[in-house]
Write a protein that holds these residues in place. Sequence first.
Motif, PDB file in Angstrom:
ATOM      1  N   LEU A 246      46.189  39.539  44.603  1.00 33.41           N
ATOM      2  CA  LEU A 246      44.773  39.883  44.744  1.00 33.41           C
ATOM      3  C   LEU A 246      44.217  39.531  46.120  1.00 33.41           C
ATOM      4  O   LEU A 246      43.069  39.880  46.423  1.00 33.41           O
TER       5      LEU A 246
ATOM      6  N   SER B  84      39.438  43.233  44.211  1.00 24.10           N
ATOM      7  CA  SER B  84      39.745  43.628  42.828  1.00 24.10           C
ATOM      8  C   SER B  84      40.845  44.678  42.814  1.00 24.10           C
ATOM      9  O   SER B  84      40.609  45.865  42.620  1.00 24.10           O
TER      10      SER B  84
ATOM     11  N   VAL C 231      39.930  37.775  48.551  1.00 18.96           N
ATOM     12  CA  VAL C 231      40.351  38.388  47.289  1.00 18.96           C
ATOM     13  C   VAL C 231      39.611  39.706  47.070  1.00 18.96           C
ATOM     14  O   VAL C 231      38.403  39.820  47.326  1.00 18.96           O
TER      15      VAL C 231
ATOM     16  N   LEU D 235      37.747  39.118  37.269  1.00 21.40           N
ATOM     17  CA  LEU D 235      37.449  40.336  38.016  1.00 21.40           C
ATOM     18  C   LEU D 235      36.136  40.949  37.565  1.00 21.40           C
ATOM     19  O   LEU D 235      35.342  41.437  38.379  1.00 21.40           O
TER      20      LEU D 235
END
Length: 415
Positions: free
Chosen positions: A60, A80, A78, A101
Motif C-alpha cells: 500500500l 488505497s 500510503v 481503507l
Amino acid sequence: MDILHIVGQQRLEGTVSISGSKQSAIPCLAAALLTDQTVVLEGVPEIGDVATMIEILETLGAVVTRQGDMVTIDPSRVESMPLTGAETRKLRGSIYLMSVLAARFKQGVVGLPGGYAIGPRPIDLHIKALERLGVSVRNEQGVHYMRVDRLVGNRIYLDLPSFGATISALLVAVFAEGTTVIENAAYDPEVIDVSTMLTNMGASVKGAGTDEIRIKGVSQLSGCRHTLIPDRMEAGTFLTMGAALGRVTVDNVIPLHLESVIQKLERYGALIEATDDSVTATFQEAKPVDIRVFHYGGFPSDLQPVISAALLQAKGASIVVDKLYPQRFRHVQELRRLNARITHEDASIIIRGGETLLGTEIEAPDPRGGAALVLAGLLASGETTLHHAEVLDQSYERFDQKLKELGALVWRETI
C-alpha cells in the motif's frame, strides 16, 4: 518443507520469555495506516503472519523498518491500492484493511481474507458493522469493493462477541461523526490493547474490556509509540508443556489473561505458581479434564489442540468440545498415528488417555495443531518427525530454540 525431529520422553525445565501478542500485532499494524504520521510498535513478534501483514502494508506504500522487536511504520505515502493478491489470502487479519481503507480513504478493494481451515469464519459480522457506519460494501466473486460517502456513528449489535468484528468496527468508528456504540463486543485483552493504541493516537474509545464500547469520532489521528501486550497463546502453550513434562516458567506475561488456562491445568494436576509477571507450571500428576471452548473468559480455542495432547497421558476419559471452530481437530488424525485413542464426532473429541505413545512420522496441519503434535512427540517414546514444521513459524517466534533452552532434544531440517 521443514521437518522437526523430536526425541521423546525428555523432561522440560527452565524459563521462556514470551513474545508480544500476535493477536494484537496484526490489527495494530493495520491501525498504523489510519494516520499519515510515524507509528512505532514495540514487542512485535518475528513470525510469519506478522511478516505477511508487513508485506501488505508495504504494498500500500508504507515504509516499514524493523529493529529487533521494534517496528516503525511511516504511512505518509500510503494509497488505497487494490489488495487482491496472494498475501490477503494467506492471512485472516487482512480483513482489517477493509476498515482502514474505508476509514482513511473512503474507498478500497480487498480480496477475501484467508487463514487456516479451522472452521467457518464468515465475515458477515464485519461487513454488517461497516455498513452500520456508512460503508457500502459490494462483493464480486470474493473481492470486496468499498465506498464511503459519509461515516456516521451508530449503534452496532454483534450477534456474537467476535474479536475480529469488534476490531473492524473500532477501526472505522474512530473516524465516524458522532458516537458509535458497539454492543455485545468482544472483551479480549487484545481489544483493550488495540483500543489503547488508538487512544494514544488521539481516538476517543471508552469501555474496551467490557461488552459495550463507546467511540466518539475524531477528524484525524496522529502517530504514536505503543508496546504490545504479551502473547497469551504462546504462554499457554509453554505452560501446558510444563504441566505435562516438567517445570516451565513463562516470563513477561499478564497472569490474569491466563486465568482460564491456569484453572484447567490445576484440575489436570499441575502445580501453578504465579507472580506479577510470570507463571510456573510443574508436573505432579495427569488427571482427565473436560474442556469446553468459549470466547474470552472461557478456555481459548487456540489452546484446545495443545491441552488435548497433554490429556493423552491422563488415565481415563477427557471430553474436549470446540463449537467455535469445529474443524480445529485436524491434529487428531495425526495424534492417532502416535497410538493415541481419540474418538472424534462433530465439534467434540473423547480422549482416552494413559496409552503409551509411540514416535512416528506426522504432519503439522496449522500452528496450534503443530504445537500439539510437538508436545505429543515429546511425550512419546522414540523419535517423532513432524513434517511441515514451518507452519509453527506463522504463530510462534523461535519455537524450536525456546524448546531447546528448556532441555528438549529437537532439531529442524529443510528439504
